[in-house]
Write a protein that holds these residues in place. Structure first.
Motif, PDB file in Angstrom:
ATOM      1  N   UNK A   1     -54.780 -14.708 -24.676  1.00  0.00           N
ATOM      2  CA  UNK A   1     -53.332 -14.786 -24.573  1.00  0.00           C
ATOM      3  C   UNK A   1     -52.814 -14.979 -23.164  1.00  0.00           C
ATOM      4  N   UNK A   2     -53.653 -14.879 -22.165  1.00  0.00           N
ATOM      5  CA  UNK A   2     -53.193 -15.040 -20.783  1.00  0.00           C
ATOM      6  C   UNK A   2     -52.852 -16.503 -20.509  1.00  0.00           C
ATOM      7  N   UNK A   3     -51.815 -16.703 -19.700  1.00  0.00           N
ATOM      8  CA  UNK A   3     -51.311 -18.046 -19.423  1.00  0.00           C
ATOM      9  C   UNK A   3     -52.159 -18.736 -18.350  1.00  0.00           C
ATOM     10  N   UNK A   4     -52.540 -19.968 -18.617  1.00  0.00           N
ATOM     11  CA  UNK A   4     -53.296 -20.773 -17.644  1.00  0.00           C
ATOM     12  C   UNK A   4     -52.335 -21.593 -16.783  1.00  0.00           C
ATOM     13  N   UNK A   5     -51.466 -22.337 -17.436  1.00  0.00           N
ATOM     14  CA  UNK A   5     -50.527 -23.200 -16.721  1.00  0.00           C
ATOM     15  C   UNK A   5     -49.355 -23.510 -17.649  1.00  0.00           C
ATOM     16  N   UNK A   6     -48.199 -23.777 -17.071  1.00  0.00           N
ATOM     17  CA  UNK A   6     -47.011 -24.148 -17.833  1.00  0.00           C
ATOM     18  C   UNK A   6     -46.497 -25.499 -17.338  1.00  0.00           C
ATOM     19  N   UNK A   7     -45.743 -26.180 -18.183  1.00  0.00           N
ATOM     20  CA  UNK A   7     -45.148 -27.450 -17.774  1.00  0.00           C
ATOM     21  C   UNK A   7     -43.791 -27.607 -18.454  1.00  0.00           C
ATOM     22  N   UNK A   8     -42.893 -28.335 -17.807  1.00  0.00           N
ATOM     23  CA  UNK A   8     -41.589 -28.682 -18.379  1.00  0.00           C
ATOM     24  C   UNK A   8     -41.121 -29.978 -17.742  1.00  0.00           C
ATOM     25  N   UNK A   9     -40.273 -30.697 -18.459  1.00  0.00           N
ATOM     26  CA  UNK A   9     -39.886 -32.020 -17.984  1.00  0.00           C
ATOM     27  C   UNK A   9     -38.587 -32.441 -18.657  1.00  0.00           C
ATOM     28  N   UNK A  10     -37.661 -32.990 -17.878  1.00  0.00           N
ATOM     29  CA  UNK A  10     -36.452 -33.578 -18.436  1.00  0.00           C
ATOM     30  C   UNK A  10     -36.742 -35.020 -18.818  1.00  0.00           C
ATOM     31  N   UNK A  11     -36.153 -35.481 -19.906  1.00  0.00           N
ATOM     32  CA  UNK A  11     -36.415 -36.830 -20.390  1.00  0.00           C
ATOM     33  C   UNK A  11     -35.098 -37.534 -20.676  1.00  0.00           C
ATOM     34  N   UNK A  12     -35.212 -38.835 -20.914  1.00  0.00           N
ATOM     35  CA  UNK A  12     -34.054 -39.589 -21.385  1.00  0.00           C
ATOM     36  C   UNK A  12     -33.736 -39.185 -22.816  1.00  0.00           C
ATOM     37  N   UNK A  13     -32.564 -39.548 -23.254  1.00  0.00           N
ATOM     38  CA  UNK A  13     -32.165 -39.220 -24.623  1.00  0.00           C
ATOM     39  C   UNK A  13     -32.963 -40.066 -25.618  1.00  0.00           C
ATOM     40  N   UNK A  14     -33.781 -39.415 -26.438  1.00  0.00           N
ATOM     41  CA  UNK A  14     -34.534 -40.066 -27.495  1.00  0.00           C
ATOM     42  C   UNK A  14     -34.327 -39.285 -28.782  1.00  0.00           C
ATOM     43  N   UNK A  15     -34.977 -39.734 -29.849  1.00  0.00           N
ATOM     44  CA  UNK A  15     -34.950 -38.960 -31.077  1.00  0.00           C
ATOM     45  C   UNK A  15     -35.791 -37.701 -30.878  1.00  0.00           C
ATOM     46  N   UNK A  16     -35.432 -36.632 -31.590  1.00  0.00           N
ATOM     47  CA  UNK A  16     -36.113 -35.359 -31.414  1.00  0.00           C
ATOM     48  C   UNK A  16     -37.586 -35.458 -31.787  1.00  0.00           C
TER      49      UNK A  16
END
Length: 394
Positions: free
Chosen positions: A314-329
């Motif tokens: 359960x320990x976290x290795x790495x996280x990521x997040x990113x903003x994108x253009x408007x697309x379908x969900x």
């Protein structure tokens, strides 16, 4: 027209790449179409020559035994299948919604009120200033305040008659402000303060459209029927009609002291919105596996994806997040999975589990359901050799 030699009509690829020397043997020009080689009468007789029959028979057999037969794709639809909605969107001109759209056309609106408000905002009402273009001798005085010339901008909301009504309504909603003297200025204020689909926001939108409807109705009564009503009477009509509509809709809102006070001021029943608790569990992967949790979100301004990789404990290795253009969900859910897989691959992960709250995305990547053809290349690139796990979140 499909070219026999240069277009990929055959399951094995382009014919000129498969049999480069046979063009000369067939004495066929490169411009010959597929219909000249094969049509309803069968194959061109030249293909039955002994020197060509063996190799071309293999190609013929591959066409009819291939599991990847050509299928028609309706490009205007994201799924690749035809629908009347996608056909209509393909032929019509799609324009951006004006800022005031959601203030007029919203779930639970009163149609006749919204139509009149829409015509007023477009300046399509036959007010006296508009009639003056066709009838030169029209009395242009406002029948409500008898102080200025009548126009849409004057009636909404410069006229002291409606200005008083709208000011009293706003006070009941806890807002102390004077209406703008230009309708366009009030249009700009409305979208910023009418956001949301809850009970209070819907009631304010209903008051906005009902005020326009009833003030124009009072104006018509005075012009055509010589009948007058005090502004407090018109205010009462607006509040009663909004109260009845809100109670019939049965929509709810977040419980707060302010919202309860607004409901009391307007005289409608406040329906409290309750959020049922959700029980979620995180299941452990095996000791030699890593799990990636991904998610995506979509708003009018754009989208976003994110995720994190965890060890079997359960320990976290790495996280990521990113903003994108408007697309379908769906496209964003697939993009989130793709980013998680690429990140895990860069870390040298051999066994990977994917966890997503999109059942459709997981089944698409696992090959268990049909998916929009626009995402086929992205999905096929990483859908093999992965373990798939899905936890559905309502």
């Amino acid at each position: 027209m499909i070219d026999f030699w240069s277009q990929p009509w055959h399951p094995k690829g382009i014919i000129s790449n498969i049999l480069p020397s046979h063009r000369t043997k067939l004495a066929l020009a490169s411009a010959h179409s597929l219909s000249q080689i094969h049509n309803s009468n069968g194959w061109n007789p030249v293909l039955s020559k002994p020197s060509l029959a063996e190799e071309f028979s293999t190609l013929k057999e591959a066409i009819f035994n291939s599991e990847n037969l050509n299928i028609p794709i309706w490009k205007p639809s994201t799924s690749g299948y035809f629908s009347t909605k996608s056909a209509w969107n393909a032929v019509r001109t799609i324009q951006l919604k004006p800022p005031w759209h959601d203030s007029i056309w919203f779930p639970g609106h009163i149609p006749r009120h919204s139509i009149v408000a829409w015509k007023a905002i477009q300046d399509k009402l036959l007010t006296k200033d508009n009639l003056l273009r066709f009838i030169p001798f029209v009395d242009t005085q406002c029948p409500l305040c008898c102080a200025e010339n009548e126009s849409v901008n004057h009636l909404l909301f410069s006229c002291s008659y409606l200005a008083w009504i709208w000011r009293v309504i706003l006070r009941r909603f806890g807002t102390r402000r004077r209406p703008k003297k230009e309708l366009k200025e009030e249009e700009q204020w409305a979208p910023k303060n009418f956001r949301g689909k809850g009970q209070i926001s819907t009631a304010l939108k209903l008051c906005f459209t009902s005020s326009i409807y009833h003030i124009l109705g009072e104006r018509n009564n005075r012009v055509f029927e010589n009948s007058k009503s005090h502004k407090s009477v018109v205010l009462g009509r607006i509040i009663v009609e909004v109260r009845i509509k809100i109670n019939c809709l049965g929509i709810s809102d977040l419980p707060s002291k302010v919202n309860h006070q607004i409901a009391d001021n307007m005289g409608f029943i406040f329906n409290t919105k309750f959020y049922a608790p959700r029980l979620c569990s995180w299941s452990l992967p095996s000791a030699n596996e890593i799990k990636v949790n991904v998610d995506a979100s979509l708003e009018e301004s754009g989208g976003g994806i994110g995720g994190l990789l965890r060890h079997h404990d359960g320990s976290c290795i790495v996280m990521f997040s990113k903003l994108t253009d408007r697309e379908e969900i769906f496209a964003l859910e697939i993009l989130a999975i793709e980013n998680g897989v690429k990140l895990a691959s860069a870390l040298g992960t051999q066994y990977l589990w994917i966890e997503s709250d999109s059942l459709f995305a997981v089944k698409s990547v696992a090959g268990e359901t049909k998916y929009p053809w626009k995402q086929s290349n992205r999905i096929k690139s990483y859908q093999n050799n992965l373990g798939w796990l899905h936890i559905l979140e309502d």
